[in-house]
Structure formats: structure tokens, C-alpha cells
Design an enzyme around this catalytic site. Sequence first.
Site, PDB file in Angstrom:
ATOM      1  N   GLU A 166      -0.351   3.848  -0.178  1.00  0.00           N
ATOM      2  CA  GLU A 166       0.599   3.978  -1.186  1.00  0.00           C
ATOM      3  C   GLU A 166       0.651   4.641  -1.785  1.00  0.00           C
ATOM      4  OE1 GLU A 166      -3.357   0.154  -1.477  1.00  0.00           O
ATOM      5  OE2 GLU A 166      -3.920   2.233  -2.266  1.00  0.00           O
ATOM      6  N   GLU A 353      -3.454  -3.218   4.898  1.00  0.00           N
ATOM      7  CA  GLU A 353      -4.959  -3.796   4.384  1.00  0.00           C
ATOM      8  C   GLU A 353      -5.017  -4.295   4.101  1.00  0.00           C
ATOM      9  OE1 GLU A 353      -5.567  -0.293   1.704  1.00  0.00           O
ATOM     10  OE2 GLU A 353      -5.297   1.493   2.981  1.00  0.00           O
TER      11      GLU A 353
END
Length: 447
Positions: A166, A353
Site C-alpha cells: 500500500e 488483502e
Amino acid sequence: MSIIQFPKDFLWGAATAAYQVEGAWNEGGRGLSIWDTYAHTPGNIRNGDNGNIACDSYHRYEEDIAYMKELGLQTYRFSISWSRISPDGTGELNEEGLNYYHRLVDKLLENGIEPFCTLYHWDLPQALQDAGGWKNRETIDAFVGYAGTMFKEFQGKIKYWTTFNEPWCVSFKAHYIGDLAPGEKNLQSALDVAHHLMIAHGRTVQLFRQLGISGQVGYAPNVSWREPFSSKQEDIDACRRRIGWMVEWFLDPIFKGAYPEFMIKAFEAMGAKVQIQQGDMEAIKQPIDFLGINYYTGSLGRYKKDNGLFEIEDIDEGYERTDFNWPIYPSGLYKVLVHIADRYGSIPVYITENGACYDDEPVEGKIQDAKRIEYLRKHLTQLNRAMEAGVPVKGYIAWSLLDNFEWADGYSRRFGLIHVDFNSLIRTPKESFFWYEKVIGNGWLEV
């Protein structure tokens, strides 16, 4: 009921991150990270929580792996704490830290679970932050050195490597929005950090190839989706900017060798400019073996003048929401995956995720988290839909194996398939655990 079938070689997993689960913050030769500093600063974390103990997985990893085995996981995505390997980020290695990860990886392999390793999940060594952190280009060199050490240490043991988790959060959320470590609020700083992360990623992939490491190397951006509220061009453009902020800004440089021009213009209109030096884009544009995708939410978007960076407002059409107040928007997963495939081609994808925050507590020893099951079911259905549309999705890794330290929200938010009592550290599998166990065992789900 209908059956949604997944391929026999589809890789099923669950994920955690070092600072969120390990604890042992000052044990085994580990140095301070920016998250130790940030969490120890009063006012930064809800309820004054910190990751000093977290789930204590540093000491309880064998128990956690036993649960993974029961769940039927084929892969476990975890991150390495850079400051546990190199307390100052560079220089002498910490053998105790290396040995911990060798024990973890060896135990996973003993149990038939493939290690899926993330090199960086937000926890920069504090010593590097003191020298400027990711705003300092020298941090790129430090990261590549650390990555090379990991590649050589675990050659033959770890087949799946992810450089960064991320990068949007590491740059914009941590340096512009300012609610993640180190907590800065400056758009130019965020752009600088984002660019340096991209260079570090590319140079790490180069090193992986140069060293001849067996296995695969990829990258895991977080994405969301905004569907235009109307066919008005201003709504379409606002959504394009919002998607461009999370998707194109972090993928165009890898796959196309340049930042998207419409986003460069958008940032320059706000007084911020990406600082590109000679050779940067060539370093970033390295072929990767897979793309990790982290997806949680999305919504309708509508243009609104002077509303945030990109003049867009989210429109709530009555979405159900998780306990994090995030809209549940499963079709956004399908749409963003198709968008990525259309723009960048047939790169293998792993969902690295996806999960939901529901703060269910035990009742008579059981945790009935039906809403989490429904969230996962809907997103797996949309994932399968994307696969039917031709997106080469190779695996799904649920977030998270365990309830854990949820960054600025501390222990007030629960994403786990396994409940953790943060006083006793007792683990209790939730109903979603047993549901996911069946999905993995069957290779299909009912919808």
C-alpha cells in the site's frame, strides 16, 4: 443456491503485518520503528494503544501456524520488520531477528504453508526517519540493501516476495492526510515519498533478477473504485482523478514508464510537482511477476467544487457499512480488476488483502460474525466474475488471520478470522474461520 467454482490451483491464504501482530517491540535486538515512535506519542492512537505486545505472535507463532493448518491455508502473507533485521536500517545485521524469521518460515513450510513475504508494511526504522525517512533518497539505497539481504537469506525458502504494501498509505495517508506514521501533512512531501517508494520498488526488482533469486516478485497497492454518479463529464472526470490517485499513479510508472499526464496536471494545479531525476523512470519500469491488489471499499462519486484534493464527493446510495464505516461495494472489486487488466494487460493478480471490520465479541465462547461471512462471500463472487471476464487472478488472501493492532484505531477495530482477547491473548476462531475453511477445502462457495 448457485455454486461459484475456483480453479484447483487457486492459492488460498490469510495475511498479517509485523507491527500489527508481533509485539516484542524491544526484544531480540529489534530497533525502534516509526510506528513505535508514533504509537508512543500521546494523542496519536485511539485509547492510547500501541503495538508493544499486539498479538504476541513473536512468541506465539507456532500456535498461530497451528490455526493456519486447521484453517487449511495454502499460503500465509506476513511482513518482515526491517528494524528487527537491521536496528538502524543499515549496517550490522541482527542475527536474533533473522533467526526468528527463519523459525517462522521453516515452521510454515513444515506445515505445507507457502510463505508470502512482504518486505515493507509501513514500519520504517526510526533511525532512517531521523535522517529524513522516505523523503530522503538515501533511504532507497538502504531499502534495496535490506531487500538483498532478505533475498539471499531466504533463497529457496520463500517463493513469493512483495516489495511494498500500500504505497498510497505510506505516501499520501502518512505524509499528506497525516493519520499514519510519521504523521506529516504536506502534499509535496507525499509526492516525494511516493516517487521514492516507486524507485525503491523498481531497484529491488532489478536486484532480485540480478541475484538470480528463484520465485516471484511483485507489489501490492491498495485500490478502491468510484463509479460516476451521472453521465456528466465533470462526474466522470472527478472519478477518474480519484481512481488515478490510487491506481494509475502507482501502476502507470511500472507498466508504462511514466506518470499519468492528467494526474501530473492535477497535482501541479495544487502546487505540487513530482521530482524526477535522470534514470528514475527506467529504474521503476521493471517487469514484475505478479500484482497484489488490496481492496476493501468504493462508492458512487460526484463532482463537487473545492471538495478535497480532487473535487469529488462520495454519494451514499444506502450502502451497508462495516464497523469501520466503510461502504460495502463488492462490484467495485470486479470493476477495478477489469480496469487494471484493460489498462495494463494480462499480469497475474493475487488479492493480497480483502476483509471486513466487525467488532463481534464472544457469546458463550462463540463469535457469530455472519456479516463478515457475507462480506467475504460477496467479494469472492465478484472476484470470480472478474476471472470469468479474463482477469488472471491466481489467489485470494484474506485480511486478517488475527484481530490485531489496527494502526491509529488501536485495538478498537477487528478484522480477524480469529478473535484475540488482548488481555489474555487467547485466540478463538470465529464462524468466518470455519466458513473459510470449507471454502478452501471445497474450492467453491454457495451464493
